[in-house]
Structure formats: C-alpha cells, structure tokens
Write a protein that holds these residues in place. Structure first.
Motif, PDB file in Angstrom:
ATOM      1  N   ILE A  69       0.847  -1.242  -0.045  1.00  0.00           N
ATOM      2  CA  ILE A  69      -0.072   0.019  -0.047  1.00  0.00           C
ATOM      3  C   ILE A  69       0.962   1.393   0.082  1.00  0.00           C
ATOM      4  O   ILE A  69       0.510   2.239  -0.828  1.00  0.00           O
ATOM      5  N   SER A 119       0.906   4.472  -2.605  1.00  0.00           N
ATOM      6  CA  SER A 119       0.503   5.662  -2.415  1.00  0.00           C
ATOM      7  C   SER A 119       0.565   7.003  -2.932  1.00  0.00           C
ATOM      8  O   SER A 119      -0.145   8.122  -3.023  1.00  0.00           O
ATOM      9  N   LEU A 136      -1.597   7.902  -5.491  1.00  0.00           N
ATOM     10  CA  LEU A 136      -3.024   8.117  -4.786  1.00  0.00           C
ATOM     11  C   LEU A 136      -2.970   9.388  -3.981  1.00  0.00           C
ATOM     12  O   LEU A 136      -4.130   9.753  -3.613  1.00  0.00           O
ATOM     13  N   THR A 137      -1.901   9.650  -3.920  1.00  0.00           N
ATOM     14  CA  THR A 137      -2.053  10.965  -2.853  1.00  0.00           C
ATOM     15  C   THR A 137      -1.169  12.600  -3.695  1.00  0.00           C
ATOM     16  O   THR A 137      -1.470  13.410  -3.520  1.00  0.00           O
ATOM     17  N   GLN A 152      -8.548   8.254  -7.882  1.00  0.00           N
ATOM     18  CA  GLN A 152      -7.698   8.014  -6.631  1.00  0.00           C
ATOM     19  C   GLN A 152      -8.542   7.630  -5.479  1.00  0.00           C
ATOM     20  O   GLN A 152      -8.052   6.799  -4.683  1.00  0.00           O
ATOM     21  N   TYR A 153      -9.753   8.239  -5.295  1.00  0.00           N
ATOM     22  CA  TYR A 153     -10.510   7.949  -4.322  1.00  0.00           C
ATOM     23  C   TYR A 153     -11.029   6.525  -4.375  1.00  0.00           C
ATOM     24  O   TYR A 153     -11.120   5.743  -3.217  1.00  0.00           O
ATOM     25  N   TRP A 196      -9.575   4.105  -5.491  1.00  0.00           N
ATOM     26  CA  TRP A 196      -8.649   3.124  -5.075  1.00  0.00           C
ATOM     27  C   TRP A 196      -8.476   2.998  -3.906  1.00  0.00           C
ATOM     28  O   TRP A 196      -8.122   1.833  -3.072  1.00  0.00           O
ATOM     29  N   HIS A 197      -8.565   4.140  -3.158  1.00  0.00           N
ATOM     30  CA  HIS A 197      -8.413   4.146  -1.593  1.00  0.00           C
ATOM     31  C   HIS A 197      -9.502   2.996  -1.027  1.00  0.00           C
ATOM     32  O   HIS A 197      -9.455   2.493  -0.031  1.00  0.00           O
ATOM     33  N   GLN A 198     -10.597   2.958  -1.781  1.00  0.00           N
ATOM     34  CA  GLN A 198     -11.579   2.069  -1.163  1.00  0.00           C
ATOM     35  C   GLN A 198     -11.398   0.800  -1.419  1.00  0.00           C
ATOM     36  O   GLN A 198     -11.675  -0.113  -0.548  1.00  0.00           O
ATOM     37  N   ASN A 212      -8.710  -0.166   1.308  1.00  0.00           N
ATOM     38  CA  ASN A 212      -9.668  -0.502   2.701  1.00  0.00           C
ATOM     39  C   ASN A 212     -10.393  -1.795   2.650  1.00  0.00           C
ATOM     40  O   ASN A 212     -10.614  -2.138   3.740  1.00  0.00           O
TER      41      ASN A 212
END
Length: 459
Positions: free
Chosen positions: A237, A241, A244-245, A287-288, A290-292, A295
C-alpha cells in the motif's frame, strides 16, 4: 409451486382462485399451460417477471428449446408467449436442486401489461428479502445457453503482448491457482462490463489498463486473504500511495520479487492512465476509488484474523470494493466524451450497484475454493452468520468440507442471487437520471454473471 394440476386431462388451463393483486405480500400462484417438443401440461407457477419465468417440472427441456406458455391471470389479461430455455434445475448453475427450468420471453402475443405488473410485484417482493413467505426462485436469465460454451469462449480469448508479459511475471511470483484462465476471463469481462458511452477507438487500451488494475487488486488480495501478511500488505500500500496522494516519491523495494513486480505493474498502469482523454477531470475520483479498494483489503485481513467481526452489514459496505468496478467505471468516464459532469452522481450510483452485483457473482463462484484455504471473507459466510445458518465458532472450528456441505443446503446462495436480481432492477430504475443506455448495461450485467458462473470450480 405445485406440480401438474388435475385439470390437465380436460385440455385447458384451470383458473387459479386468487386475483392479480399488485399490493399482495406473496407472489400470485397462477395456472399455466406449458408446451414444448411433445410435452404439454398444466402447472401452477409463481415466479414470473416481465423478462421470463420459472416453470416447475420433473421432465426438463434442453437448453435453448422454445417453450410456449398460456398463463391464466384472473383480474388481468392472460399471457400468451414463447420463451427460450436459459437454465434448468439439473444444470451446474445456481438453481441446481430445484426441479424446473427458467425461460426468457422471446415473443409475447398478449398480456404484456400483465407481465409488467407481475415484474413490479416481483421487484417489490425482492425488496422484502427477509420475508420467508415469498418463495421466490432466482430467474437467472443468462445470455449464454451453455456454461461449457462460455468456458470455451474464455479459453480462446486472445491477449495483448502487454498482458502476456505481465501474466508471465505474475506466474513467477504469484499464487499458483491464479491461472491463465482467470486472466483471460478477466480481460474478456472488461470488454463486456463497460459503460456504453466509451469511445470505441479507446477500448483496447482502456481494457488492458483495467486488467492491469485487476492484477494489482489480486496482488493486494493475495496478501490480505491468502497469505494474511499484514506487514507486506502495508508495504505494498505504501508503494501505491504516491500515485494516490500526489505526495512523496516512488520507492523501489529491494529483495522482495513480489513487491518489486507489484510496484512495476502499478507504475506502468498509471503511466497508461495518464494518456486517457479525460484523465485530469477524473483523476481525483479514481484515486478515491482506489483508496476504497485498499480499505476493503484491510477489512478482509482483519476478518480473517478476527472472525468474530463477521457480519453482513460491514461485508456489504466494504468488501464489494475489491471487485474494482468503481475504478473501472471512472476509467470508462475518462474515455467517454459525451458524458456530462452533471451525470456523474447517477452514473456512480449505477456503478456501485453493478459492483455489488459483481461481488455477489464472485461470492457464488469462489466461496467453495476459499473455504478450503480457510479464507472466510466471502459474503457467503457473513450472510450465513447473519441468517443463523452458521455460528462464528462453527466457522473457526469445523472442517472445511463440513462447512461447505452445510452451506450448500442452507439457501444462502439462493437469497444472494435474489438480491442480485433486485439490484439489477434498481439499475433499470435509474433510467431517467442519465443518458447512458441502462437497458443495454443491464444486459451486460447478465453476461458478467454468466462469465462468473462459468468459472465456478476453476478459479
């Protein structure tokens, strides 16, 4: 759902006592004359929609056969129609164990309004999914008549040199059960499950990107579910990152071929994504999404390590994101020149429903393989606990084969597939909110389920 009625010898259908009440709390039981090949009989039916119906029968027609029906509907126009046999109770599909077959209507000579009323009633009953009195059977109107034919179609599906290269690299470091058949079906599924708004010229590039995304998803999933390795999962992860950030730099892992491959694939995928026409408009959304996904992996690992967390509400909220379909819908929008930003909300709702449908199909396809490796993150287990079929203690202590036998006879799969049908109806209910052709997209969802069911016992 009874067998043949005593009035069969008279040559005409008997009329059921009840009326077609749209406000009823159970499916109407109606009398139907059924004809196919040399067979002709009268039967009581209750599982009917505007698209098709389930016909209880001891003698089953061949898949693809044409069946004529005359449905007697007190209080409404009789239905006279023809249909094609799409699934049977003896085929290796989710209605196995039920004596009968499902037809999809191909010609409705009369009674179209009656079928619409019956379809609305069925949708209303599906929303009462905890009501044991509804006696609903899944109407799985799959577009492929033969799962054998579907498997053959998958095996012959061609892959690009790019994907062939990444598959070879995965085989060197990944899980042995993730075979070429999985990647072929994944790539074929990307061609199938796509918003109708995508620019056709971009489809090959787009679907290769989505397949790489699925491979990145699998790399995360293998650490979360198969190996249950929290340290390496968090390291991976961390490698992801930066994209994604927008912060930090790319770090290349040393001494771990698995993580090195994951990093290489991730960077190549994002380099390709940046070439899509509407990348800058939807980058933050992707990006959002992929964060899901990430999670969902953390949640899966947590459930495997603390089985007492099992519950259907959290599973249904978090785990469907590992299907990666919200990410794919956002990528589709990056290649959809005609979709206005004002439609983003409704399209996201459609994509979320499609993702839930995809998860249900995946659960039905893979839970038996997962139970043997004691991976209990499938929603089949969460729903079994919620329905009182299994306890957490039984999941932790019973041998896998005993658990599998208990689940096969529990009805949990049937309820999940009825939920699939309800959510498909919800997709169609959003027609007025977007210019995207949701009727065509609903047919796509049917084919997605066909692909998933064809993979049962293989992946």
């Amino acid at each position: 759902m009874g067998g043949r009625s005593s009035g069969d010898a008279a040559g005409g259908p008997e009329i059921s006592e009840g009326q077609l009440d749209p406000l009823g709390t159970a499916p109407p039981v109606l009398t139907c004359r059924v004809q196919y090949e040399q067979q002709s009989f009268v039967v009581q039916v209750s599982n009917i929609s505007e698209r098709g119906m389930f016909i209880p029968a001891a003698s089953l027609p061949a898949l693809g056969s044409v069946v004529s029906v005359h449905l007697v509907c007190p209080g409404g126009e009789d239905v006279v129609a023809e249909g094609e046999v799409r699934s049977t109770g003896l085929a290796p599909n989710p209605i196995a164990g039920i004596g009968g077959f499902v037809i999809r209507f191909t010609k409705v000579s009369s009674g179209a309004s009656t079928l619409q009323a019956l379809g609305k009633r069925r949708t209303a009953l599906l929303r009462q999914e905890d009501d044991p009195g509804t006696k609903l059977t899944p109407l799985l109107l799959l577009p492929e008549l033969s799962l054998v034919a579907m498997r053959d179609r998958i095996s012959r599906y061609p892959l690009s040199p790019l994907l062939e290269s990444f598959i070879r690299e995965y085989e060197a470091v990944g899980m042995p059960h993730r075979n070429r058949f999985l990647w072929k079906s994944t790539r074929m599924g990307m061609d199938v499950v796509m918003l109708p708004s995508v620019n056709p010229d971009l489809k090959p590039l787009l679907n290769d990107i989505k397949t790489l995304g699925a491979m990145a998803d699998v790399l995360l999933d293998d650490l979360a579910d198969e190996k249950q390795d929290r340290e390496r999962l968090e390291t991976m992860i961390g490698l992801f990152s930066h994209r994604l950030t927008g912060q930090g730099t790319v770090s290349v892992p040393v001494g771990d071929p698995y993580l090195a491959f994951a990093s290489s694939l991730w960077e190549r995928m994002w380099d390709m994504i940046e070439r899509l026409p509407r990348y800058h408009e939807f980058c933050r959304v992707l990006q959002y999404d992929w964060h899901q996904v990430i999670n969902s992996m953390r949640y899966s690992l947590l459930v495997n390590q603390i089985p007492a967390l099992q519950n259907a509400a959290e599973h249904d909220a978090y785990v469907p994101h590992n299907m990666h379909m919200m990410c794919n819908a956002t990528l589709d929008l990056m290649c959809s020149p005609g979709v206005a930003m004002a439609e983003l909300g409704p399209i996201r709702k459609v994509a979320l429903l499609a993702q839930e449908l995809g998860r249900i199909g995946n659960m039905v396809t893979t839970w038996e393989r997962e139970i043997m490796s004691r991976d209990f993150t499938s929603g089949v287990f969460a729903h079994a606990v919620d329905q009182g079929v299994l306890s957490v203690r039984e999941i932790e202590s019973q041998p896998p084969r005993a658990l599998a036998s208990q689940l096969r006879h529990s009805g949990v799969e049937t309820k999940l597939l009825l939920t699939w049908e309800r959510k498909r109806a919800e997709v169609l209910g959003l027609r007025s909110s977007t210019r995207v052709d949701l009727d065509a997209f609903a047919e796509v969802l049917d084919e997605m389920l066909a692909i998933q069911v064809a993979l049962r016992g293989i992946i």
